[in-house]
Design a protein around this motif. Structure first.
Motif, PDB file in Angstrom:
ATOM      1  N   UNK A 268      -4.699   9.762  -0.213  1.00 33.48           N
ATOM      2  CA  UNK A 268      -4.117   9.773   0.967  1.00 33.48           C
ATOM      3  C   UNK A 268      -5.222   9.888   2.193  1.00 33.48           C
ATOM      4  N   UNK A 269      -6.293  10.590   1.960  1.00 37.09           N
ATOM      5  CA  UNK A 269      -7.232  10.713   2.975  1.00 37.09           C
ATOM      6  C   UNK A 269      -8.092   9.510   3.282  1.00 37.09           C
ATOM      7  N   UNK A 270      -8.453   8.764   2.100  1.00 43.71           N
ATOM      8  CA  UNK A 270      -8.875   7.421   2.210  1.00 43.71           C
ATOM      9  C   UNK A 270      -8.159   6.506   3.044  1.00 43.71           C
ATOM     10  N   UNK A 271      -6.695   6.503   2.700  1.00 42.80           N
ATOM     11  CA  UNK A 271      -6.055   5.461   3.603  1.00 42.80           C
ATOM     12  C   UNK A 271      -5.931   5.900   4.605  1.00 42.80           C
ATOM     13  N   UNK A 272      -5.614   7.239   5.072  1.00 44.73           N
ATOM     14  CA  UNK A 272      -5.385   7.438   6.542  1.00 44.73           C
ATOM     15  C   UNK A 272      -6.977   6.864   7.413  1.00 44.73           C
ATOM     16  N   UNK A 273      -7.936   7.366   7.027  1.00 44.86           N
ATOM     17  CA  UNK A 273      -9.296   7.075   7.505  1.00 44.86           C
ATOM     18  C   UNK A 273      -9.557   5.591   7.777  1.00 44.86           C
ATOM     19  N   UNK A 274      -9.214   4.975   6.774  1.00 48.41           N
ATOM     20  CA  UNK A 274      -9.414   3.070   6.892  1.00 48.41           C
ATOM     21  C   UNK A 274      -8.171   2.569   7.588  1.00 48.41           C
ATOM     22  N   UNK A 275      -6.952   2.761   7.169  1.00 47.78           N
ATOM     23  CA  UNK A 275      -6.216   2.406   8.171  1.00 47.78           C
ATOM     24  C   UNK A 275      -6.129   2.705   9.527  1.00 47.78           C
ATOM     25  N   UNK A 276      -6.334   3.999   9.764  1.00 47.84           N
ATOM     26  CA  UNK A 276      -6.328   4.080  11.200  1.00 47.84           C
ATOM     27  C   UNK A 276      -7.324   3.476  12.108  1.00 47.84           C
ATOM     28  N   UNK A 277      -8.639   3.160  11.578  1.00 48.86           N
ATOM     29  CA  UNK A 277      -9.495   2.496  12.158  1.00 48.86           C
ATOM     30  C   UNK A 277      -9.047   1.147  12.337  1.00 48.86           C
ATOM     31  N   UNK A 278      -8.460   0.435  11.508  1.00 46.34           N
ATOM     32  CA  UNK A 278      -8.083  -0.957  11.581  1.00 46.34           C
ATOM     33  C   UNK A 278      -6.806  -0.982  12.426  1.00 46.34           C
TER      34      UNK A 278
END
Length: 393
Positions: free
Chosen positions: A227-237
């Protein structure tokens, strides 16, 4: 437009429902691909000794003397043996000097099951009063207990992490776009993306829905850091796609176009970039779905699906519909906040007025709006003919 917004929001909300059942854990043998040695060993041990044998808990007793350690170990053994989901407690194994005792607890379920996670907390709660009464230290550890602790720590940090990310992005977007509704729309759209991504990932990798289509051979909890990985990457995109679209809308709006014209123009120019970028990222992340490792497969699937939802459903469908419905209100900003915020002139508006011999008296060319705020009005950029001549020159 309203039907598009409602359909998009309700549809993504339905996809997000499974996220309420999301469980996090560190990977074990059950998450390995079928045919690997790790998965074969896990299955053989589970078949011969029970699934809990793969996730034994280590209970360590520290005493001031061998007699105290032995007494506390006996009390602890009796207390733990009566707990639910405990199959067996191995006899205490003393250290060389006898001051430390090691006990192995065999759970009834596997290391990533919710029953085993609850058992870790139950064991700690059961031995705490014994240790306090006898003046000894009792610790529950082992790979299973460590996995439970790490997963809980990351799960507890997730709301704080999400709040910090969204809060800072909201402030930055307010500063850049000088609006409250545009940043609010951007952050709510990101939450829709994250919710739908979590929900579909849980349905496929935790519940097993349609898992065979992408070759998932073992279902179970999601890896703790996903979840932390997803939030970080998806937020940037997601914020990249948002800025691509809305910055062009803002630029056209402050240069005199109507809110509807600016929305059409912004999507017309930004949609190509967002579409190309989205297809590239979806293709890259989809490549990870071909991996046999369930963890890598889940990461690639979640990121690919998240980009698909954000780029094509949220940013290019819901965002234009919302901006069109809001009209001029999308660029409303309270007057007091307009004075407080520093000016980041990303459209080069102040430079245009300076070249045209205008003034900054209107502080960004804004005009009074209903409700005591400001909103950009067309035709406030000085002399159009003079500006046109300067731009052409």
């Amino acid at each position: 437009r309203l039907a598009v917004v409602l359909l998009g929001v309700i549809g993504l909300g339905v996809l997000a429902l499974p996220a309420a059942d999301m469980r996090l854990a560190l990977p074990d043998g059950s998450s390995a691909a079928q045919g690997t040695e790790k998965r074969a060993a896990y299955d053989l041990i589970s078949e011969g000794f029970g699934p809990g044998y793969n996730g034994q808990l280590a209970l360590v007793v520290f005493g001031d003397s061998p007699q105290q350690a032995e007494q506390v170990a006996g009390d602890v053994t009796r207390a733990v043996s009566g707990l639910d989901h405990v199959v067996a407690v191995a006899p205490p194994q003393p250290s060389r000097d006898g001051d430390v005792m090691l006990l192995s607890i065999v759970p009834q379920e596997g290391p990533t099951s919710p029953e085993t996670a609850q058992l870790v907390h139950d064991v700690r709660a059961a031995v705490a009063p014994i240790a306090k009464a006898d003046g000894a230290d009792v610790a529950v550890t082992g790979s299973t207990a460590v996995g439970v602790d790490v997963s809980q720590k990351l799960g507890d940090a997730l709301p704080v992490y999400l709040g910090v990310v969204i809060g800072l992005s909201f402030l930055l977007l307010v500063l850049v776009f000088r609006s409250l509704l545009v940043p609010l729309k951007a952050t709510l759209g990101f939450l829709l993306t994250v919710g739908a991504t979590f929900g579909v990932t849980v349905a496929v990798f935790q519940w097993g829905w349609l898992s065979g289509l992408i070759g998932v051979t073992g279902v179970g909890p999601l890896v703790s850091f996903l979840p932390i990985l997803l939030i970080g990457i998806l937020f940037g995109l997601a914020m990249d796609y948002e800025v691509f679209l809305v910055s062009r809308m803002r630029e056209d709006y402050v240069h005199g176009a109507s809110a509807q014209q600016a929305t059409v123009s912004g999507v017309g120019h930004g949609a190509r970039v967002v579409t190309a970028a989205g297809i590239i990222m979806i293709s890259v992340f989809s490549g990870f779905v071909l991996s046999e490792d369930t963890i890598i497969k889940s990461m690639g699937f979640a990121l690919a699906f998240g980009v698909l939802v954000d780029a094509f459903v949220v940013r290019q469908t819901i965002v234009p519909a919302v901006m069109s419905l809001l009209g001029d209100s999308a660029w409303w900003l309270p007057r007091w906040l307009d004075r407080v915020l520093p000016r980041v002139d990303i459209e080069g508006e102040s430079l245009r007025r300076r070249l045209a011999g205008g003034s900054d008296a209107a502080s960004d060319g804004s005009a009074a709006a209903p409700g005591g705020g400001t909103t950009r009005r067309p035709g406030t950029d000085g002399e159009p003919d003079q500006e046109r001549e300067l731009i052409e020159a």
